[in-house]
Design a protein around this motif. Structure first.
Motif, mmCIF file in Angstrom:
data_model
loop_
_atom_site.group_PDB
_atom_site.id
_atom_site.type_symbol
_atom_site.label_atom_id
_atom_site.label_comp_id
_atom_site.label_asym_id
_atom_site.label_seq_id
_atom_site.Cartn_x
_atom_site.Cartn_y
_atom_site.Cartn_z
ATOM 1 N N UNK A 102 0.813 -1.216 0.000
ATOM 2 C CA UNK A 102 0.000 0.000 0.000
ATOM 3 C C UNK A 102 0.847 1.267 0.000
ATOM 4 N N UNK A 103 2.162 1.133 0.149
ATOM 5 C CA UNK A 103 3.037 2.297 0.252
ATOM 6 C C UNK A 103 3.414 2.774 -1.150
ATOM 7 N N UNK A 104 3.258 4.051 -1.409
ATOM 8 C CA UNK A 104 3.551 4.616 -2.725
ATOM 9 C C UNK A 104 5.057 4.802 -2.902
ATOM 10 N N UNK A 105 5.527 4.872 -4.151
ATOM 11 C CA UNK A 105 6.955 5.156 -4.394
ATOM 12 C C UNK A 105 7.398 6.469 -3.764
ATOM 13 N N UNK A 106 6.519 7.477 -3.772
ATOM 14 C CA UNK A 106 6.857 8.768 -3.176
ATOM 15 C C UNK A 106 7.075 8.633 -1.671
ATOM 16 N N UNK A 107 6.234 7.821 -1.030
ATOM 17 C CA UNK A 107 6.371 7.613 0.413
ATOM 18 C C UNK A 107 7.638 6.826 0.728
ATOM 19 N N UNK A 108 7.999 5.879 -0.129
ATOM 20 C CA UNK A 108 9.228 5.112 0.097
ATOM 21 C C UNK A 108 10.454 6.009 -0.009
ATOM 22 N N UNK A 109 10.440 6.927 -0.993
ATOM 23 C CA UNK A 109 11.567 7.841 -1.156
ATOM 24 C C UNK A 109 11.664 8.804 0.018
ATOM 25 N N UNK A 110 10.519 9.346 0.444
ATOM 26 C CA UNK A 110 10.514 10.249 1.599
ATOM 27 C C UNK A 110 11.021 9.535 2.846
ATOM 28 N N UNK A 121 20.868 -2.320 -1.872
ATOM 29 C CA UNK A 121 20.052 -1.422 -2.680
ATOM 30 C C UNK A 121 18.595 -1.868 -2.526
ATOM 31 N N UNK A 122 17.757 -0.978 -2.035
ATOM 32 C CA UNK A 122 16.360 -1.352 -1.787
ATOM 33 C C UNK A 122 15.643 -1.677 -3.084
ATOM 34 N N UNK A 123 14.616 -2.484 -2.963
ATOM 35 C CA UNK A 123 13.794 -2.837 -4.110
ATOM 36 C C UNK A 123 12.358 -3.023 -3.645
ATOM 37 N N UNK A 124 11.437 -2.896 -4.588
ATOM 38 C CA UNK A 124 10.031 -3.125 -4.279
ATOM 39 C C UNK A 124 9.519 -2.223 -3.174
ATOM 40 N N UNK A 125 8.926 -2.825 -2.158
ATOM 41 C CA UNK A 125 8.249 -2.082 -1.097
ATOM 42 C C UNK A 125 9.148 -1.767 0.087
ATOM 43 N N UNK A 126 10.452 -1.994 -0.041
ATOM 44 C CA UNK A 126 11.362 -1.703 1.054
ATOM 45 C C UNK A 126 11.546 -0.189 1.220
ATOM 46 N N UNK A 127 11.954 0.214 2.397
ATOM 47 C CA UNK A 127 12.338 1.609 2.604
ATOM 48 C C UNK A 127 13.467 1.922 1.632
ATOM 49 N N UNK A 128 13.356 3.029 0.908
ATOM 50 C CA UNK A 128 14.360 3.394 -0.085
ATOM 51 C C UNK A 128 15.714 3.639 0.582
ATOM 52 N N UNK A 129 16.735 2.918 0.119
ATOM 53 C CA UNK A 129 18.058 3.070 0.733
ATOM 54 C C UNK A 129 19.020 3.907 -0.112
ATOM 55 N N UNK A 140 14.649 2.643 11.409
ATOM 56 C CA UNK A 140 13.434 2.932 10.653
ATOM 57 C C UNK A 140 13.409 4.426 10.342
ATOM 58 N N UNK A 141 12.509 4.870 9.467
ATOM 59 C CA UNK A 141 12.405 6.307 9.201
ATOM 60 C C UNK A 141 12.042 7.134 10.426
ATOM 61 N N UNK A 142 11.597 6.485 11.482
ATOM 62 C CA UNK A 142 11.222 7.216 12.689
ATOM 63 C C UNK A 142 12.312 7.222 13.751
ATOM 64 N N UNK A 143 13.383 6.454 13.561
ATOM 65 C CA UNK A 143 14.442 6.480 14.555
ATOM 66 C C UNK A 143 15.261 5.211 14.581
#
Length: 205
Positions: A15-23, A55-63, A190-193
């Motif tokens: 459900x996570x968009x590419x924009x959200x993964x990049x952010x 290197x992230x792929x798919x639905x992973x947090x963008x690295x 994680x993106x939160x800490x």
């Protein structure tokens, strides 16, 4: 069980968009515990500081933002390559531009690069590994192929491992039982800490 948990987490990730993964990946840079790399006991000698990442792929947090920051910090970055059988080899990432020329494999590394042997992981001063979930003991839930568990056998004793996942994938309860070959992570990012999971003390080389 692990299969059910993987299915649930992957469905949520879808459900996570590419924009959200990049952010999220850009936030990952700000949350990265750079002090781990500053510990004088983590690295000795004149060789460059080496971080094994992916290197992230798919639905992973963008690295990619984190990889770019590591390279800009003059850190040698290793990324995984699928070698013979299911063993992971490694390749030194020379620039972010070079990633545009290569196809990213399921292992989190590019295809077609000059391959270093699995033992190259012994050069790493820090390992950043993907995870679908991480429990409070540092046990990682992967995708089931066991690539990283086999690769981590070659890490240097005392080399810290940081697992990367989404915030809701850090599990306080024990939802699965670690296998004997599982290598626990020392912390989870994680993106939160960042959260330290293991009291590793002084990292030795």
């Amino acid at each position: 069980d692990k299969a059910t948990l993987r299915h649930r987490l992957l469905a949520q990730r879808a459900l996570i968009t590419p924009e959200a993964r990049l952010a999220a990946g850009e936030k990952l840079v700000h949350q990265f515990p750079a002090y781990v790399l500053d510990r004088p006991c983590i690295h000795y000698g004149s060789a460059p500081l080496t971080v094994a990442a992916y290197v992230s792929m798919g639905s992973e947090v963008e690295t990619r933002p984190l990889l770019a920051w590591l390279l800009a910090s003059r850190i040698r970055v290793l990324v995984p390559l699928l070698g013979s059988g299911l063993d992971i080899g490694w390749s030194a990432l020379d620039s972010m531009e070079s990633l545009l020329q290569w196809r990213v494999l399921d292992t989190g590394g590019p295809a077609g690069r000059r391959q270093l042997p699995p033992e190259a992981l012994h050069d790493a001063d820090l390992i950043i590994a993907p995870a679908l979930a991480v429990d409070r003991h540092g046990n990682r839930l992967g995708r089931g192929a066991g690539w990283y568990d086999r690769a981590l056998v070659n890490r240097r004793p005392g080399c810290p491992i940081i697992a990367v996942c989404w915030p809701w994938e850090v599990v306080d309860d024990d939802e699965w039982i670690a296998a004997p070959h599982d290598v626990p992570a020392d912390g989870v990012l994680t993106p939160e800490g960042y959260r330290q999971l293991q009291d590793t003390g002084e990292y030795r080389t």
